[in-house]
Design a protein around this motif. Structure first.
Motif, mmCIF file in Angstrom:
data_model
loop_
_atom_site.group_PDB
_atom_site.id
_atom_site.type_symbol
_atom_site.label_atom_id
_atom_site.label_comp_id
_atom_site.label_asym_id
_atom_site.label_seq_id
_atom_site.Cartn_x
_atom_site.Cartn_y
_atom_site.Cartn_z
ATOM 1 N N MET A 1 38.095 26.962 60.992
ATOM 2 C CA MET A 1 38.573 27.384 59.683
ATOM 3 C C MET A 1 37.388 27.716 58.773
ATOM 4 N N GLU A 2 37.649 28.624 57.851
ATOM 5 C CA GLU A 2 36.606 29.047 56.922
ATOM 6 C C GLU A 2 36.828 28.386 55.572
ATOM 7 N N THR A 3 35.846 28.486 54.705
ATOM 8 C CA THR A 3 35.941 27.931 53.355
ATOM 9 C C THR A 3 35.780 29.049 52.335
ATOM 10 N N LEU A 4 36.013 28.724 51.083
ATOM 11 C CA LEU A 4 35.829 29.719 50.023
ATOM 12 C C LEU A 4 34.362 30.113 49.899
ATOM 13 N N ASN A 5 33.466 29.121 49.963
ATOM 14 C CA ASN A 5 32.015 29.383 49.938
ATOM 15 C C ASN A 5 31.638 30.343 48.812
ATOM 16 N N GLY A 6 32.137 30.025 47.609
ATOM 17 C CA GLY A 6 31.776 30.814 46.435
ATOM 18 C C GLY A 6 32.698 31.976 46.135
ATOM 19 N N LEU A 7 33.627 32.298 47.021
ATOM 20 C CA LEU A 7 34.556 33.401 46.780
ATOM 21 C C LEU A 7 35.538 33.003 45.677
ATOM 22 N N LYS A 8 35.715 33.850 44.669
ATOM 23 C CA LYS A 8 36.561 33.549 43.515
ATOM 24 C C LYS A 8 37.770 34.475 43.482
ATOM 25 N N ARG A 9 38.921 33.893 43.247
ATOM 26 C CA ARG A 9 40.130 34.702 43.101
ATOM 27 C C ARG A 9 40.055 35.490 41.798
ATOM 28 N N THR A 10 40.353 36.790 41.854
ATOM 29 C CA THR A 10 40.305 37.636 40.652
ATOM 30 C C THR A 10 41.690 37.876 40.065
ATOM 31 N N HIS A 11 42.731 37.874 40.905
ATOM 32 C CA HIS A 11 44.089 38.180 40.441
ATOM 33 C C HIS A 11 45.083 37.344 41.241
ATOM 34 N N VAL A 76 47.092 30.206 55.436
ATOM 35 C CA VAL A 76 46.488 30.309 54.104
ATOM 36 C C VAL A 76 45.227 31.163 54.232
ATOM 37 N N ILE A 77 45.163 32.246 53.461
ATOM 38 C CA ILE A 77 44.044 33.180 53.609
ATOM 39 C C ILE A 77 43.495 33.607 52.257
ATOM 40 N N ALA A 78 42.270 34.112 52.284
ATOM 41 C CA ALA A 78 41.641 34.776 51.144
ATOM 42 C C ALA A 78 41.286 36.188 51.581
ATOM 43 N N VAL A 79 41.555 37.170 50.734
ATOM 44 C CA VAL A 79 41.346 38.575 51.079
ATOM 45 C C VAL A 79 40.573 39.268 49.957
ATOM 46 N N LYS A 80 39.540 40.021 50.350
ATOM 47 C CA LYS A 80 38.856 40.905 49.404
ATOM 48 C C LYS A 80 39.175 42.340 49.809
ATOM 49 N N GLY A 81 39.411 43.188 48.817
ATOM 50 C CA GLY A 81 39.723 44.569 49.145
ATOM 51 C C GLY A 81 39.862 45.432 47.916
ATOM 52 N N LYS A 82 40.204 46.720 48.152
ATOM 53 C CA LYS A 82 40.321 47.682 47.055
ATOM 54 C C LYS A 82 41.792 48.045 46.876
ATOM 55 N N VAL A 83 42.214 48.112 45.592
ATOM 56 C CA VAL A 83 43.594 48.475 45.261
ATOM 57 C C VAL A 83 43.760 49.981 45.412
ATOM 58 N N ALA A 84 44.841 50.381 46.129
ATOM 59 C CA ALA A 84 45.131 51.798 46.323
ATOM 60 C C ALA A 84 46.596 52.063 46.025
ATOM 61 N N GLU A 85 46.902 53.332 45.745
ATOM 62 C CA GLU A 85 48.299 53.707 45.530
ATOM 63 C C GLU A 85 49.030 53.628 46.860
ATOM 64 N N ARG A 86 50.197 53.048 46.836
ATOM 65 C CA ARG A 86 50.945 52.847 48.069
ATOM 66 C C ARG A 86 51.569 54.160 48.526
ATOM 67 N N SER A 87 51.429 54.448 49.806
ATOM 68 C CA SER A 87 51.950 55.716 50.326
ATOM 69 C C SER A 87 53.476 55.701 50.413
ATOM 70 N N SER A 88 54.030 54.552 50.791
ATOM 71 C CA SER A 88 55.485 54.408 50.855
ATOM 72 C C SER A 88 55.885 53.306 49.874
ATOM 73 N N LYS A 89 56.274 53.723 48.656
ATOM 74 C CA LYS A 89 56.483 52.760 47.567
ATOM 75 C C LYS A 89 57.775 51.969 47.759
ATOM 76 N N ASN A 109 43.255 28.217 56.383
ATOM 77 C CA ASN A 109 43.991 27.187 57.111
ATOM 78 C C ASN A 109 45.104 27.828 57.922
ATOM 79 N N LYS A 110 45.312 27.290 59.108
ATOM 80 C CA LYS A 110 46.419 27.749 59.945
ATOM 81 C C LYS A 110 47.682 26.965 59.600
ATOM 82 N N SER A 111 48.811 27.400 60.140
ATOM 83 C CA SER A 111 50.079 26.697 59.935
ATOM 84 C C SER A 111 50.869 26.686 61.232
ATOM 85 N N GLU A 112 51.489 25.546 61.494
ATOM 86 C CA GLU A 112 52.475 25.512 62.569
ATOM 87 C C GLU A 112 53.703 26.292 62.126
#
Length: 595
Positions: A1-11, A76-89, A109-112
């Motif tokens: 499993m990974e940790t936040l290690n300084g990663l901050k939630r923005t939204h 349980v996951i943390a994701v970094k990425g860029k916001v884009a317009e959805r092709s199929s809204k 964290n994993k989950s059963e």
């Protein structure tokens, strides 16, 4: 499993919109759903605020894509990425116009495989939901309810604080008082053989705060009653508890209905017109068979005792001769909606409320009556019954004959059951009123004595105080008031007795000797000797109020960790046996009957 290690939630997941397009964001939450389309993995990421679609593209980040392929439900996951317009809204989703192209994924964290689905329409039994309550609370509807509860508590605190109420905590470990519902007892280790009780309400303490000169008090407080449960009751519940000095009934009602108005406006954007209508207890019972009348629909009770006093139907005639009553409701225009079998079900429902039966008549063309009891009435009697009940073609008339308490209870409940079957209970409509002038006493049929209808500190109406010593207890009216919303008692209060002599008369009327009164309430009696202001108060059932605002009919839906119908917590298995060492320290031995 990974940790936040300084990663901050923005939204939060549910907060992103088209205005966020091209922004780099960091989201964290639970995997609601995953779809693998070969070179693309779509993940619905969920947190408290809602759901956002994440896209893992092998051409954007092969490492993140490889991790995404391994994701399972509720990871349980943390994701970094860029916001884009959805092709199929997706117009059904607040975030349906955008999606996130992931550049980084951390599996925190994993989950059963969860034992229940994390969705609102899971159709899982209530017992299983309570056993895995921490999973049940992940559902959007449940989180919405708890957020609603938090907002209401905040509105209440702000409103009362702005109106000069002071928030004061009162004790949880108090003296047992065998009045009202059963106490939950707590043994004292330090004071061997003695017990505390958990408070059924802070009633005595809030009166003492008025004696103390605090003028206006409130708290949002846990209370405890060891009583039989139902859909809108719990062994531990929460009250909005208030008390005011130098006020009368109208003062309390005015400030509290404005609080209700504020709550409904801020939470539901529903305008509540003030002042709320008022109805006496006697009128509520006569018209609706209930002291918490649901006025969203009609079908009011009608008394036909005088018409049937000498009729040929023995059930009706004998009831009136014995000083009882015969009352009915007119289910207007719905006779064809109820078969004989369905009427039998209504009769069974009435019997659960002590009625011996449920008589009925269907009105046809030219006011012809179809009924197994019609033959026992003269044409003139039938006409008088139909006239009294404003009956016309297509109506169904339902009757109960018994003593008033049974008739009101059974017919009032039949009225509600009919409304449920006809889908008349619109939870988006709010009918509110005050019920006033409750009886001071009610008869305890099991013990053959009078007990306090509310509590022994409720003041009789000024003109009824002299009756405390006259023996005419049944006719005494109290300065008591309940606020009722859609057939639920949401709050109840009263003007309190503040005169020591009147309080002693009340204790005496309840059959307490002076010694008994001093044993149970001596500290309050003593306090009244030192200058007690006139005071009055009210307590709102916060759980029940939230239940109405949330549009549910089950109080468990708005409490984080409720008990089941047996007052058991299936998640923690409370209550549970105490350890022998604990019992020895408390000088307690548990004696269980052999089964």
């Amino acid at each position: 499993m990974e940790t936040l290690n300084g990663l901050k939630r923005t939204h939060y997941c549910g907060d992103l919109r088209e205005s966020n397009i091209d922004e780099e964001v960091v989201l964290m939450g639970w995997v609601q759903k995953k779809r693998n389309l070969g070179g693309l993995v779509f993940v619905d990421l969920r947190d408290r605020s809602g759901i956002c679609q994440i896209i893992f593209d092998t051409d954007v980040n092969a490492e993140a894509f490889a991790k995404a392929e391994k994701l399972g439900s509720e990871f349980v996951i943390a994701v970094k990425g860029k916001v884009a317009e959805r092709s199929s809204k997706n117009p059904n989703l607040p975030t349906g116009d955008i999606e996130i192209f992931a550049t980084e994924l951390r599996i925190l964290n994993k989950s059963e495989t969860p034992p229940i689905y994390i969705k609102d329409d899971d159709n899982v039994s209530e017992e299983l939901r309570l056993k895995y309550r921490y999973l049940d609370l992940r559902k959007p509807s449940m989180q919405k309810n708890l957020i609603l509860r938090s907002k209401v508590a905040s509105i209440v605190r702000n409103y009362l604080s702005q109106n000069n109420f002071c928030e004061i905590e009162t004790p949880f470990l108090i003296k047992p008082t065998p009045e009202g519902a059963r106490d939950y007892l707590v043994p004292s280790r330090v004071n061997e053989g003695k017990f505390y009780a958990l408070p059924q309400s802070p009633q005595l303490f809030k009166q003492l705060l008025m004696v103390s000169g605090m003028d206006r008090y409130f708290q949002i407080v846990k209370c405890f009653r060891d009583e039989d449960l139902r859909a809108d009751r719990q062994p531990e519940f929460t009250q909005i508890d208030c008390e005011m000095s130098f006020v009368e009934q109208e003062d309390v009602m005015e400030i509290m209905e404005k609080m209700v108005q504020t709550i409904f406006k801020e939470i539901l954007n529903v305008e509540v017109s003030l002042p709320l209508p008022k109805m006496t207890y006697a009128e509520a019972m006569e018209r609706y068979g209930s002291d918490k009348p649901d006025t969203r629909f009609g079908y009011e009770l009608t008394n036909i005792s005088d018409i049937v006093a000498n009729c040929g139907f023995g059930v009706f005639a004998n009831a009136t001769k014995a000083g009882m009553s015969v009352r009915g409701i007119n289910v207007e225009g719905k006779a064809d909606d109820f078969t004989r079998k369905q009427i039998t079900h209504l009769e069974d429902h009435a019997k659960t409320y002590r009625a011996k039966g449920l008589a009925w008549m269907k009105v046809g063309a030219d006011r012809e009556v179809t009924s197994p009891i019609a033959k026992f009435f003269t044409p003139e009697e039938l006409t008088s019954i139909l006239d009294r009940m404003n009956a016309k073609e297509g109506d169904l008339l339902l009757f109960v004959a018994d003593k008033d308490t049974v008739v009101f209870d059974a017919l009032g409940q039949v009225r509600l059951e009919v409304a449920r079957r006809l889908d008349l209970l619109d939870n988006s409509t709010y009918k509110m009123l005050w019920v006033t002038e409750f009886p001071v006493f009610e008869e305890d049929e099991e013990n053959g004595r009078f007990i306090a209808k509310h509590h022994p500190f409720t003041s009789p109406m000024d003109e009824d105080i002299d009756k405390l010593e006259s023996g005419d207890k049944a006719s005494l009216r109290a300065k008591a008031y309940d606020i009722v919303i859609n057939g639920y008692e949401v709050g109840g209060g009263s003007v309190r007795i503040f005169n020591a002599d009147v309080q002693q008369k009340m204790f005496k009327a309840l059959g307490m000797t002076e010694e008994e009164a001093n044993e149970k309430f001596g500290f309050l009696i003593d306090a009244f000797k030192y200058g007690t202001p006139p005071h009055a108060g009210i307590a709102f059932g916060l759980d029940r109020l939230i239940m109405i605002l949330a549009g549910t009919t089950n109080i468990k839906d708005v409490i984080a960790f409720p008990k089941n119908q047996s007052a058991v917590c299936p998640m923690t298995n409370a209550p549970a046996p105490a350890d022998d060492t604990q019992l020895q320290e408390l000088s307690i031995r548990v004696a269980l009957e052999e089964k």
